[in-house]
Design a protein around this motif. Sequence first.
Motif, PDB file in Angstrom:
ATOM      1  N   ALA A   3       0.852  -1.202   0.000  1.00  0.00           N
ATOM      2  CA  ALA A   3       0.000   0.000   0.000  1.00  0.00           C
ATOM      3  C   ALA A   3       0.878   1.239   0.000  1.00  0.00           C
ATOM      4  CB  ALA A   3      -0.909   0.004   1.218  1.00  0.00           C
ATOM      5  N   PRO A   4       0.470   2.283  -0.691  1.00  0.00           N
ATOM      6  CA  PRO A   4       1.272   3.508  -0.720  1.00  0.00           C
ATOM      7  C   PRO A   4       1.316   4.175   0.661  1.00  0.00           C
ATOM      8  CG  PRO A   4      -0.864   3.900  -1.717  1.00  0.00           C
ATOM      9  CD  PRO A   4      -0.769   2.424  -1.480  1.00  0.00           C
ATOM     10  N   GLU A   5       2.451   4.838   0.938  1.00  0.00           N
ATOM     11  CA  GLU A   5       2.611   5.528   2.220  1.00  0.00           C
ATOM     12  C   GLU A   5       1.985   6.911   2.122  1.00  0.00           C
ATOM     13  OE1 GLU A   5       6.793   5.598   2.797  1.00  0.00           O
ATOM     14  OE2 GLU A   5       6.967   3.560   2.088  1.00  0.00           O
ATOM     15  N   ILE A   6       0.690   6.953   1.937  1.00  0.00           N
ATOM     16  CA  ILE A   6      -0.003   8.225   1.746  1.00  0.00           C
ATOM     17  C   ILE A   6      -0.977   8.408   2.900  1.00  0.00           C
ATOM     18  CG2 ILE A   6      -1.523   9.556   0.244  1.00  0.00           C
ATOM     19  CD1 ILE A   6      -0.488   7.901  -2.099  1.00  0.00           C
ATOM     20  N   PRO A   7      -0.832   9.467   3.688  1.00  0.00           N
ATOM     21  CA  PRO A   7      -1.729   9.676   4.805  1.00  0.00           C
ATOM     22  C   PRO A   7      -3.125  10.047   4.332  1.00  0.00           C
ATOM     23  CG  PRO A   7      -0.333  11.584   4.520  1.00  0.00           C
ATOM     24  CD  PRO A   7       0.135  10.552   3.546  1.00  0.00           C
ATOM     25  N   THR A   8      -4.110   9.606   5.045  1.00  0.00           N
ATOM     26  CA  THR A   8      -5.470  10.004   4.748  1.00  0.00           C
ATOM     27  C   THR A   8      -5.660  11.454   5.154  1.00  0.00           C
ATOM     28  OG1 THR A   8      -6.168   7.768   5.236  1.00  0.00           O
ATOM     29  CG2 THR A   8      -7.890   9.452   5.157  1.00  0.00           C
ATOM     30  N   PRO A   9      -5.990  12.355   4.240  1.00  0.00           N
ATOM     31  CA  PRO A   9      -6.100  13.762   4.605  1.00  0.00           C
ATOM     32  C   PRO A   9      -7.134  14.000   5.699  1.00  0.00           C
ATOM     33  CG  PRO A   9      -6.081  13.492   2.213  1.00  0.00           C
ATOM     34  CD  PRO A   9      -6.227  12.135   2.803  1.00  0.00           C
ATOM     35  N   ARG A  10      -8.228  13.281   5.647  1.00  0.00           N
ATOM     36  CA  ARG A  10      -9.284  13.478   6.639  1.00  0.00           C
ATOM     37  C   ARG A  10      -9.967  12.142   6.869  1.00  0.00           C
ATOM     38  NH1 ARG A  10     -11.604  18.081   9.337  1.00  0.00           N
ATOM     39  NH2 ARG A  10     -13.478  17.335  10.353  1.00  0.00           N
ATOM     40  N   PRO A  11      -9.732  11.481   8.014  1.00  0.00           N
ATOM     41  CA  PRO A  11     -10.347  10.182   8.228  1.00  0.00           C
ATOM     42  C   PRO A  11     -11.862  10.276   8.160  1.00  0.00           C
ATOM     43  CG  PRO A  11      -8.654  10.640   9.863  1.00  0.00           C
ATOM     44  CD  PRO A  11      -8.895  11.897   9.121  1.00  0.00           C
ATOM     45  N   THR A  12     -12.432   9.334   7.484  1.00  0.00           N
ATOM     46  CA  THR A  12     -13.887   9.296   7.378  1.00  0.00           C
ATOM     47  C   THR A  12     -14.345   7.872   7.669  1.00  0.00           C
ATOM     48  OG1 THR A  12     -13.651   8.912   5.005  1.00  0.00           O
ATOM     49  CG2 THR A  12     -14.028  11.177   5.721  1.00  0.00           C
ATOM     50  N   PRO A  13     -14.383   7.485   8.943  1.00  0.00           N
ATOM     51  CA  PRO A  13     -14.741   6.113   9.282  1.00  0.00           C
ATOM     52  C   PRO A  13     -16.174   5.801   8.882  1.00  0.00           C
ATOM     53  CG  PRO A  13     -14.757   7.495  11.243  1.00  0.00           C
ATOM     54  CD  PRO A  13     -14.202   8.328  10.143  1.00  0.00           C
ATOM     55  N   ALA A  14     -16.388   4.527   8.647  1.00  0.00           N
ATOM     56  CA  ALA A  14     -17.725   4.108   8.213  1.00  0.00           C
ATOM     57  C   ALA A  14     -18.731   4.201   9.359  1.00  0.00           C
ATOM     58  CB  ALA A  14     -17.656   2.680   7.678  1.00  0.00           C
ATOM     59  N   GLN A  15     -18.244   4.031  10.611  1.00  0.00           N
ATOM     60  CA  GLN A  15     -19.182   4.047  11.724  1.00  0.00           C
ATOM     61  C   GLN A  15     -19.772   5.444  11.926  1.00  0.00           C
ATOM     62  OE1 GLN A  15     -15.968   3.085  11.799  1.00  0.00           O
ATOM     63  NE2 GLN A  15     -15.591   1.532  13.373  1.00  0.00           N
ATOM     64  N   PRO A  16     -21.058   5.524  12.214  1.00  0.00           N
ATOM     65  CA  PRO A  16     -21.670   6.830  12.463  1.00  0.00           C
ATOM     66  C   PRO A  16     -21.446   7.320  13.885  1.00  0.00           C
ATOM     67  CG  PRO A  16     -23.337   5.131  12.578  1.00  0.00           C
ATOM     68  CD  PRO A  16     -22.064   4.441  12.180  1.00  0.00           C
ATOM     69  N   GLY A  17     -20.774   6.495  14.713  1.00  0.00           N
ATOM     70  CA  GLY A  17     -20.607   6.866  16.112  1.00  0.00           C
ATOM     71  C   GLY A  17     -21.854   6.550  16.911  1.00  0.00           C
ATOM     72  N   LEU A  18     -21.827   6.893  18.167  1.00  0.00           N
ATOM     73  CA  LEU A  18     -22.982   6.650  19.035  1.00  0.00           C
ATOM     74  C   LEU A  18     -24.126   7.593  18.667  1.00  0.00           C
ATOM     75  CD1 LEU A  18     -21.227   6.375  22.533  1.00  0.00           C
ATOM     76  CD2 LEU A  18     -22.004   4.497  21.076  1.00  0.00           C
ATOM     77  N   SER A  19     -25.310   7.157  18.972  1.00  0.00           N
ATOM     78  CA  SER A  19     -26.442   8.068  18.863  1.00  0.00           C
ATOM     79  C   SER A  19     -26.483   8.949  20.104  1.00  0.00           C
ATOM     80  CB  SER A  19     -27.742   7.278  18.756  1.00  0.00           C
ATOM     81  OG  SER A  19     -28.012   6.597  19.975  1.00  0.00           O
ATOM     82  N   THR A  20     -27.155  10.057  19.987  1.00  0.00           N
ATOM     83  CA  THR A  20     -27.273  10.964  21.124  1.00  0.00           C
ATOM     84  C   THR A  20     -27.933  10.279  22.303  1.00  0.00           C
ATOM     85  OG1 THR A  20     -27.417  12.850  19.610  1.00  0.00           O
ATOM     86  CG2 THR A  20     -28.210  13.177  21.866  1.00  0.00           C
ATOM     87  N   ALA A  21     -28.929   9.445  22.020  1.00  0.00           N
ATOM     88  CA  ALA A  21     -29.638   8.747  23.099  1.00  0.00           C
ATOM     89  C   ALA A  21     -28.718   7.749  23.793  1.00  0.00           C
ATOM     90  CB  ALA A  21     -30.874   8.049  22.541  1.00  0.00           C
ATOM     91  N   ASP A  22     -27.943   6.975  22.992  1.00  0.00           N
ATOM     92  CA  ASP A  22     -27.028   6.001  23.603  1.00  0.00           C
ATOM     93  C   ASP A  22     -25.973   6.709  24.453  1.00  0.00           C
ATOM     94  OD1 ASP A  22     -28.315   3.858  22.508  1.00  0.00           O
ATOM     95  OD2 ASP A  22     -26.980   3.688  20.763  1.00  0.00           O
ATOM     96  N   ALA A  23     -25.448   7.827  23.943  1.00  0.00           N
ATOM     97  CA  ALA A  23     -24.430   8.558  24.697  1.00  0.00           C
ATOM     98  C   ALA A  23     -24.998   9.077  26.018  1.00  0.00           C
ATOM     99  CB  ALA A  23     -23.891   9.716  23.863  1.00  0.00           C
ATOM    100  N   ALA A  24     -26.230   9.595  25.974  1.00  0.00           N
ATOM    101  CA  ALA A  24     -26.846  10.100  27.204  1.00  0.00           C
ATOM    102  C   ALA A  24     -27.079   8.972  28.195  1.00  0.00           C
ATOM    103  CB  ALA A  24     -28.174  10.796  26.866  1.00  0.00           C
ATOM    104  N   HIS A  25     -27.480   7.789  27.678  1.00  0.00           N
ATOM    105  CA  HIS A  25     -27.704   6.646  28.559  1.00  0.00           C
ATOM    106  C   HIS A  25     -26.399   6.221  29.236  1.00  0.00           C
ATOM    107  CE1 HIS A  25     -29.368   2.893  30.059  1.00  0.00           C
ATOM    108  NE2 HIS A  25     -28.334   2.249  29.502  1.00  0.00           N
ATOM    109  N   ARG A  26     -25.315   6.152  28.458  1.00  0.00           N
ATOM    110  CA  ARG A  26     -24.038   5.732  29.037  1.00  0.00           C
ATOM    111  C   ARG A  26     -23.509   6.778  30.018  1.00  0.00           C
ATOM    112  NH1 ARG A  26     -20.420   2.470  24.512  1.00  0.00           N
ATOM    113  NH2 ARG A  26     -22.084   1.031  23.880  1.00  0.00           N
TER     114      ARG A  26
END
Length: 877
Positions: A3-26
């Motif tokens: 793979a080329p040694e090229i940094p990702t300019p801006r990571p864009t992970p596939a995960q949407p992260g936690l929902s606001t409700a899940d974060a508030a619950h935790r």
Amino acid sequence: MPAPEIPTPRPTPAQPGLSTADAAHRLAAEGPNLLPGSAPKSTLAIVRDVVTEPMFLMLLAAGGIYLALGDRGEALFLLGFVFVVIGITLAQERKTQRALESLRDLSAPRTLVIRDGQEQRIAGRDVVRGDLLVLHEGDRIAADALLIDGQLEVDESLLTGEAVPVAKLPAAQGAAPDTQQTPSPTPGGDGTPSLFASTVVTRGVGVAQVCATAAHTAVGRIGADLAATVEPPSALQQGSRRLVRTLGTAALVLALAQVLLGWWWNGRPLLDSLLSGIALAMAILPEEIPVILTVFLALGAWRIAHQKVLTRRVTAVEALGAITVLAVDKTGTLTLNRMAVAEIATADQRFRPADGASEMPEHFHLLAEFAMLATPGDPFDPMEKAIQHFGHQWLEGTEHVHDGREPEFEYALSGEILAMTRVFASDEPDLHLLATKGAPEAVADLCHLDAARLGAIRRQVEAMAERGLRVLGVARGRWRGPPPAPDQSPPWPQSQHDFDFDFLGLVALADPPRPEVPAALAECRRAGVRVIMMTGDHPATARAIAQQVGLSERPQVLTGPELEALDDAALAERLRHVDLCARLKPQHKLRLVQLLRASGEVVAMTGDGVNDAPALKAADVGIAMGERGTDVAREAAALVLLDDSFARIVAAIRQGRRIDGNVRKAMRFTFAVHVPIIALVLGPTLLKWPTLLMPVHIVLLQLLIDPTCAVVLEAEPEDSNTMERPPRPVSDSPFAMGPLVYSVLQGLGVAALLLGGQSWLAGQGWGSAQSRTVVFGTLVLCVMLLILANRDLSRPALLGITRPNPWLWRIAAAMALLLAAVLGIPGLRALMGLALPGAQGVAVAACLLALCLVWLELVRRAGRSLVRTRLPGPGGR
């Protein structure tokens, strides 16, 4: 194909992260992402701490009895002391808490997270397990996490003590744990995905998934060590409480005996006998002791604050005067924690800015130019900042500075190649310039050098590393590529190995020592304070910094692995011959501090990082850095340096020794002045004489004695050789037998002369009021003599007048005014049972005063050894 040694300019992970409700619950279930810390004391708690001191309880009891018997003015005077000291303590506590609050800039940083598929910035306290953190250069990481996308370099020095940032690479897909029970790897490793709370991103962009918050982070686990570490007790508190118990028992027994003797032996009325018993108890009870310990230490903390040292625990002020070992961290304490270029070298020459050259030879211009090109123009990384600063300093105004020139492409540092390359356009469309820097062996490998040249470079690097320098290799290259398609970039090679480079030389960087450190260390040596470096850094770096600042001439270094192999006895013996300790973990520092204290040393520990916190709390005096230090370190420390200057530590030790000396002077005076008061209350009862001192006389004397302790002796200047003598021994307490005997001898002589004067006056037919006037007036003036006699034991009392003290003459004037008022106002004179002394009375008082002065000088000459420390000095301490 790799793979080329090229940094990702801006990571864009596939995960949407936690929902606001899940974060508030935790957040509700697991609590906020905050480290446990000590809450500020409430006003009631501070008042409770003050009034539950044994001496204050006795004061309250004495004042209550007086109040019950109707002597309201005297009772209010006694009880007023309690409120004065409470007020001073409250003011100091509030001042300290306000200053600490201004330092808490790391407690809840703002953090960029991905929730509901959108980036949003939240308070660090609201981060929960499973959150996705978006990290950029300069961000302080809010929780322990695993990097899942992008590449970072992170400054973990607050956890490890290492000044050099470490590289972070993404974890395998799905590796980020979603549990707080999963342990994280040890901080400090290159090429790992683990990120830790309170560390700082110095380069790159990445996304990380939170795996632990609050007390479950690496920072929080260190907090458990803090909770298990018992804070060292105060020696003065222990000594004063023992003395209070003794004096309390003596006061109770003697006061009861005084009542019985006055009522049964002398036939006095019972109420008069009770008042005489209370007067004796008050005479025995030196209520100045809590005033001295509280006011002197509180005002001492205020004076130390003028040296930009914040006192979090006032009791630490007393330990400053006895410090024998100062254990210092390297990064940020002895050094600036700011990298600087110390040397650049080609194959056969080197250039050092510190050598004093006015300009850099032309031979090095190309090396410095390409080191700058290989570095971002406005970097965050401390090493890259140093390179840009160096280049602008020495190349400004030449064609070698290319500010604003942006690269076409960058090859980032990777686990396979520890070097980075920046590609720039040239005047020819298909020609590109390459600027590379990185680990010397990696850059040399890219240049495809022969074995002889590689060996020469390796020897250069090893020599620089031995001096504690961080070394980078620099190379340049040219690449001709095919013309790019319209609106497209050229087809860059997959790897930096596909280019041809020319090795230009080495750039060596150092974290320079603080400029004030060498002089401060020299003063520590003169003061008999041993300085030991305790750092997590490399032994060669520790040795090099120690040599630069003059910390130690002994080259031996004790490392963490060596420490672990030794038992306590062997380690204590090894520590006697070693001043440098490197590659230490937090538990190593804690063990060393505990071992030093167990060996009888009084230890001050300085540090700024989370890893220093357990040792800071275990030390007799923990000293944290205020600007760069963590909240955990400041919570654990007793002192906080507001400007992080190492010289402030020495200034604090100087002030601590001054305060310690003044406490001892006040204690000597207090015990000495109470002896004649006790004798003049108890003596007439035993000898069946008329009463000499009544309760009102004792209260009047307190109007002089208490300000003398709390104001005059507290304001005494430091002795001229304060920092030229060893620390006082731990056993050298102001309540020890030697100082007490010295004070009692002073007081007994004065008491004997005053009782002798009373006997002579009675034999001459003087009335009780006239003789009482002479004896009481002489006693008041003896208070002034005792002040002078205990200010400076190195010379006669009257010569002590020449020592400057703005309050001395004020208290002398107050004594004169008090005597004039008592004798000149008929109502006061009658209330106190006094009479005008006349010329003969004044002459007798002057003779008694002269005899007291002679006695005090004899005691001074014969008894200095009772109160001197290892080496005597002005004031006798």
